[in-house]
Design a protein around this motif. Structure first.
Motif, PDB file in Angstrom:
ATOM      1  N   GLN A 255       0.837  -1.249  -0.017  1.00 43.20           N
ATOM      2  CA  GLN A 255      -0.154   0.065   0.047  1.00 43.20           C
ATOM      3  C   GLN A 255       0.829   1.197   0.049  1.00 43.20           C
ATOM      4  N   GLN A 256       2.002   0.956   0.695  1.00 43.26           N
ATOM      5  CA  GLN A 256       2.841   2.481   0.684  1.00 43.26           C
ATOM      6  C   GLN A 256       3.356   2.664  -0.811  1.00 43.26           C
ATOM      7  N   GLN A 257       3.744   1.548  -1.389  1.00 39.38           N
ATOM      8  CA  GLN A 257       4.361   1.887  -2.512  1.00 39.38           C
ATOM      9  C   GLN A 257       3.234   2.362  -3.869  1.00 39.38           C
ATOM     10  N   ILE A 258       2.031   1.748  -3.587  1.00 33.92           N
ATOM     11  CA  ILE A 258       0.874   2.212  -4.416  1.00 33.92           C
ATOM     12  C   ILE A 258       0.612   3.616  -4.074  1.00 33.92           C
ATOM     13  N   LEU A 259       0.473   4.083  -2.948  1.00 32.23           N
ATOM     14  CA  LEU A 259       0.601   5.528  -2.824  1.00 32.23           C
ATOM     15  C   LEU A 259       1.771   6.310  -3.241  1.00 32.23           C
ATOM     16  N   VAL A 260       2.862   5.981  -3.013  1.00 30.55           N
ATOM     17  CA  VAL A 260       3.984   6.901  -3.758  1.00 30.55           C
ATOM     18  C   VAL A 260       4.097   6.964  -5.019  1.00 30.55           C
ATOM     19  N   ASP A 261       3.705   5.842  -5.878  1.00 31.04           N
ATOM     20  CA  ASP A 261       3.508   5.810  -6.965  1.00 31.04           C
ATOM     21  C   ASP A 261       2.436   6.678  -7.754  1.00 31.04           C
ATOM     22  N   TRP A 262       1.317   6.553  -6.996  1.00 30.06           N
ATOM     23  CA  TRP A 262       0.120   7.487  -7.388  1.00 30.06           C
ATOM     24  C   TRP A 262       0.472   8.788  -7.483  1.00 30.06           C
ATOM     25  N   TRP A 263       1.268   9.365  -6.118  1.00 27.30           N
ATOM     26  CA  TRP A 263       1.394  10.635  -5.993  1.00 27.30           C
ATOM     27  C   TRP A 263       2.490  11.116  -7.015  1.00 27.30           C
ATOM     28  N   SER A 264       3.349  10.332  -7.500  1.00 27.97           N
ATOM     29  CA  SER A 264       4.287  10.868  -8.206  1.00 27.97           C
ATOM     30  C   SER A 264       4.007  10.749  -9.769  1.00 27.97           C
ATOM     31  N   LYS A 265       3.102   9.928 -10.042  1.00 33.14           N
ATOM     32  CA  LYS A 265       2.604   9.801 -11.622  1.00 33.14           C
ATOM     33  C   LYS A 265       1.335   9.702 -11.977  1.00 33.14           C
ATOM     34  N   SER A 266       0.408  10.015 -11.113  1.00 33.00           N
ATOM     35  CA  SER A 266      -1.091  10.177 -11.563  1.00 33.00           C
ATOM     36  C   SER A 266      -1.325  11.599 -11.838  1.00 33.00           C
ATOM     37  N   GLY A 267      -0.801  12.770 -11.868  1.00 32.55           N
ATOM     38  CA  GLY A 267      -0.892  13.947 -12.420  1.00 32.55           C
ATOM     39  C   GLY A 267      -2.032  14.631 -11.396  1.00 32.55           C
ATOM     40  N   TYR A 268      -2.151  13.937 -10.172  1.00 33.41           N
ATOM     41  CA  TYR A 268      -3.234  14.724  -9.274  1.00 33.41           C
ATOM     42  C   TYR A 268      -2.908  16.023  -8.967  1.00 33.41           C
ATOM     43  N   LYS A 269      -3.733  16.979  -9.043  1.00 34.47           N
ATOM     44  CA  LYS A 269      -3.236  18.328  -9.014  1.00 34.47           C
ATOM     45  C   LYS A 269      -3.957  18.962  -7.351  1.00 34.47           C
ATOM     46  N   GLY A 270      -4.318  18.195  -6.636  1.00 33.06           N
ATOM     47  CA  GLY A 270      -4.777  18.644  -5.257  1.00 33.06           C
ATOM     48  C   GLY A 270      -3.590  18.273  -4.155  1.00 33.06           C
ATOM     49  N   SER A 271      -3.994  18.445  -2.890  1.00 33.01           N
ATOM     50  CA  SER A 271      -3.212  18.370  -1.971  1.00 33.01           C
ATOM     51  C   SER A 271      -3.201  17.160  -1.051  1.00 33.01           C
ATOM     52  N   LEU A 272      -2.230  16.824  -0.354  1.00 33.80           N
ATOM     53  CA  LEU A 272      -2.161  15.446   0.336  1.00 33.80           C
ATOM     54  C   LEU A 272      -1.776  15.543   1.739  1.00 33.80           C
ATOM     55  N   PHE A 273      -2.480  14.991   2.404  1.00 42.55           N
ATOM     56  CA  PHE A 273      -2.222  14.961   4.127  1.00 42.55           C
ATOM     57  C   PHE A 273      -2.004  13.473   4.452  1.00 42.55           C
ATOM     58  N   LEU A 274      -0.906  13.259   5.274  1.00 44.72           N
ATOM     59  CA  LEU A 274      -0.906  12.226   5.802  1.00 44.72           C
ATOM     60  C   LEU A 274      -0.449  12.122   7.461  1.00 44.72           C
ATOM     61  N   LEU A 275      -1.513  11.364   7.976  1.00 44.25           N
ATOM     62  CA  LEU A 275      -1.524  11.570   9.452  1.00 44.25           C
ATOM     63  C   LEU A 275      -1.394  10.154  10.146  1.00 44.25           C
ATOM     64  N   GLY A 276      -0.408  10.272  11.224  1.00 46.98           N
ATOM     65  CA  GLY A 276      -0.109   9.096  11.992  1.00 46.98           C
ATOM     66  C   GLY A 276       0.491   9.271  13.133  1.00 46.98           C
ATOM     67  N   PRO A 277       0.893   8.090  14.065  1.00 48.47           N
ATOM     68  CA  PRO A 277       1.623   8.436  15.471  1.00 48.47           C
ATOM     69  C   PRO A 277       3.063   8.858  15.149  1.00 48.47           C
ATOM     70  N   THR A 278       3.464   9.233  16.441  1.00 45.63           N
ATOM     71  CA  THR A 278       4.936   9.941  16.359  1.00 45.63           C
ATOM     72  C   THR A 278       6.324   8.784  16.165  1.00 45.63           C
ATOM     73  N   GLU A 279       5.688   7.315  16.426  1.00 43.63           N
ATOM     74  CA  GLU A 279       6.687   6.327  16.250  1.00 43.63           C
ATOM     75  C   GLU A 279       5.961   5.321  15.167  1.00 43.63           C
ATOM     76  N   PHE A 280       6.591   4.768  14.415  1.00 40.74           N
ATOM     77  CA  PHE A 280       5.924   3.759  13.536  1.00 40.74           C
ATOM     78  C   PHE A 280       6.562   2.425  13.851  1.00 40.74           C
ATOM     79  N   GLY A 281       5.564   1.342  14.250  1.00 44.71           N
ATOM     80  CA  GLY A 281       6.057   0.010  14.657  1.00 44.71           C
ATOM     81  C   GLY A 281       6.293  -1.016  13.598  1.00 44.71           C
ATOM     82  N   GLN A 282       6.499  -0.729  12.454  1.00 43.26           N
ATOM     83  CA  GLN A 282       6.591  -1.662  11.248  1.00 43.26           C
ATOM     84  C   GLN A 282       7.589  -1.107  10.107  1.00 43.26           C
ATOM     85  N   GLU A 283       7.936  -2.086   9.240  1.00 50.22           N
ATOM     86  CA  GLU A 283       8.910  -1.504   8.143  1.00 50.22           C
ATOM     87  C   GLU A 283       7.940  -0.397   7.137  1.00 50.22           C
ATOM     88  N   ILE A 284       9.043   0.487   7.037  1.00 47.91           N
ATOM     89  CA  ILE A 284       8.687   1.573   5.922  1.00 47.91           C
ATOM     90  C   ILE A 284       9.474   1.337   4.710  1.00 47.91           C
TER      91      ILE A 284
END
Length: 439
Positions: A255-284
Motif C-alpha cells: 500500500q505504501q508503494q501504491i501511494l508513492v507511485d500514485w502521488w508521483s505519476k497520477s497527475g493529481y493536482k490537489g493536496s495530500l495529508f498523511l496522518l499518523g503516530p509519532t513512532e511507527f512499529g513496522q517496516e517503511i
C-alpha cells in the motif's frame, strides 16, 4: 384565579430566569386553573436548531410524545406558521387522552420558536383560548430576552476552534510547514491519539483552499488492485482539493508503494495529508519515508503544554460544550478546573472533551464541580463525523449516540419518553445505550 397563580404572573423575573424558574410552575398552575387534561410547552433550544420540552402537565411519569408533530411534518409546519390556534381532534390524531381534543398555539419571537399544546374535553371557552394565546405571547417575549441579552464576558461562547487555536500556538514549526504546503501541496502530521491531527489538517486545508473539497480516508482495501482503483477515484473526487489519509502507520509495504507511485505519476493536482503516530512499529519503504518527511509536523501531547495554554484550552472547550448543550449559564469551579488541568489524558483532546461533556451533562446546579466530573468514564462524542469521512459504521454509531444524548437532555433521562420520541422500544433503547457506552 388562584393567588399562587397570580403571584407567579406578577414575578419580577425576566428572560432566562423566568424561563427556568417561573414557566414550568406557572404552566402547571394555568393548566390546573383551566381544567385542562394535559399540556406541554415546546421551545427552541438556545443557540441550537433543535427543540425541547420546557414545561409539561398531566402526562404522568411516563410522559407522552406527539408523533404527528415530528419536526418537518405537515402538521408541524402548519402549527409553526399559523397565526391562529390549530385544532387536532382526538378522533383524527393520536393524542394522549381517550376523549380529548388538542389545541396548538405557535410561540413567536421574530420567528417561530416553539408552541404550546393542550388537551381538553370538548372545545375551550373563548376566555381560556384568549389567555392561552396571551400566555404564548408572554413566553415568546421572555424567550427573546433570554436569547438576545448578552452574557457576561466570562460566559461568551467560544468556538471550539478557539481551543485548537491555543493548541496551534504551541506547534513550533507550524508556520513553516504551512508555507511549504502552499508550494509542495503535501504535509505529514504526527501525534499521539486525540491530539487533533485531523482537525489541524482541515484547518490547513480551509486556510489555504477554503472553497475546494476535502476527502478523509480512514481505512484502505486490503486487495492491492482494489486500492489502486480506489485511490484513483478518491483523487478524482478530491479534484483540486485535499485528500487526507489517517493511520498511515497501518499501511502495508504494498500500500505504501501504491501511494508513492500514485502521488508521483497520477497527475493529481490537489493536496495530500498523511496522518499518523509519532513512532511507527513496522517496516517503511524508503520512498514512503521520504514522502512522510518531506514536510512534517509533530503535535505535542496535552501534558507537555504550558499550564496557561492548557487552562485556556479547557475553558474554550467548556464554553463551546455549554453552548451546544444549551447550558450557557454554567461555570466551571476553580477546583474542577484544577482537577481537569492536573490529569494526564491518554487520548488527549478526545478524552478531555468527553470528561468535560460528562460534567456538563451530570451537573444539577449552575456550577460544574469535581464530583460532576467523576462519571466521565465513557466515550460520549456528540458530533457526527464530517461528510467526507467514509467510515459508515462509525458514522451510524455517532449519529445514534447524538440522538440518544439529545433525548436524554430533552426528557431528563426518562427512558420511556426517550424511547417514544426516538421511535424505538425501551428495550431497544437500553440495548443501544449499553452498546454505545451511555449506561
Amino acid at each position: 384565579m388562584h393567588s399562587h397563580t397570580l403571584s407567579l404572573f406578577a414575578s419580577g423575573k425576566t428572560g432566562k430566569d423566568w424561563m427556568d424558574s417561573v414557566l414550568p410552575a406557572l404552566w402547571v398552575e394555568l393548566c390546573t386553573e383551566f381544567g385542562l387534561h394535559c399540556g406541554v410547552v415546546v421551545l427552541k433550544a438556545e443557540g441550537e436548531d433543535s427543540f425541547y420540552e420546557s414545561a409539561s402537565f398531566g402526562y404522568g411519569e411516563d410522559g407522552f410524545y406527539y408523533s404527528f408533530l415530528n419536526r418537518g411534518s405537515v402538521h408541524w409546519e402548519t402549527l409553526m406558521t399559523s397565526k391562529e390556534p390549530v385544532s387536532f381532534p382526538g378522533v383524527e390524531f393520536p393524542v394522549f387522552g381517550k376523549n380529548t381534543n388538542a389545541i396548538g398555539i405557535r410561540i413567536h419571537a421574530k420567528e417561530s420558536v416553539g408552541f404550546l399544546l393542550v388537551e381538553l374535553e370538548g372545545k375551550p371557552s373563548f376566555s381560556v383560548l384568549a389567555l392561552l394565546v396571551l400566555f404564548a405571547e408572554k413566553i415568546g417575549t421572555e424567550w427573546e430576552r433570554a436569547n438576545f441579552i448578552h452574557s457576561p464576558a466570562s460566559q461568551v461562547p467560544v468556538s471550539l476552534d478557539g481551543a485548537h487555536r491555543f493548541f496551534r500556538d504551541e506547534i513550533s514549526n507550524l508556520e513553516t510547514a504551512v508555507s511549504e504546503f502552499r508550494e509542495n501541496r503535501i504535509v505529514s502530521i504526527f501525534g499521539a491519539a486525540g491530539t487533533g491531527k485531523k482537525s489541524l489538517a482541515k484547518w490547513i486545508h480551509q486556510s489555504q483552499n477554503p472553497d475546494a473539497p476535502i476527502l478523509v480516508v480512514e481505512s484502505l482495501p486490503d486487495h492491492f488492485g482494489k486500492f489502486e482503483k480506489a485511490i484513483f477515484e478518491w483523487g478524482k473526487e478530491a479534484n483540486v482539493g485535499s485528500l487526507v489519509f489517517t493511520n498511515v502507520q497501518s499501511f502495508s509495504l504494498g500500500q505504501q508503494q501504491i501511494l508513492v507511485d500514485w502521488w508521483s505519476k497520477s497527475g493529481y493536482k490537489g493536496s495530500l495529508f498523511l496522518l499518523g503516530p509519532t513512532e511507527f512499529g513496522q517496516e517503511i519503504l524508503p520512498e514512503f519515508k521520504q514522502l512522510l518527511e518531506r514536510n512534517s509536523i509533530f503535535l505535542p501531547s496535552l501534558r507537555l503544554l504550558p499550564k496557561g495554554s492548557f487552562v485556556r484550552i479547557i475553558q474554550s472547550i467548556f464554553q463551546e460544550l455549554c453552548r451546544t448543550q444549551n447550558r450557557l449559564g454554567l461555570v466551571l469551579s476553580p477546583q474542577a478546573e484544577k482537577e481537569l488541568s492536573g490529569r494526564v489524558y491518554q487520548e488527549n483532546f478526545v478524552e478531555l472533551r468527553n470528561r468535560i461533556l460528562s460534567g456538563i451533562l451530570t451537573c444539577r446546579t449552575q456550577t460544574v464541580e469535581v464530583s460532576d466530573l467523576e462519571v466521565g468514564k465513557v466515550r460520549m462524542d456528540l458530533e457526527i463525523p464530517d461528510a467526507e469521512d467514509l467510515d459508515l459504521r462509525r458514522g451510524i454509531e455517532a449519529l445514534e449516540r447524538q440522538k440518544i444524548l439529545l433525548a436524554m437532555r430533552i426528557f431528563s433521562g426518562n427512558q420511556i419518553r426517550m424511547a417514544k420520541a426516538l421511535g424505538i422500544s425501551r428495550g431497544s433503547l437500553q440495548y443501544k445505550m449499553k452498546q454505545l457506552g451511555l449506561m
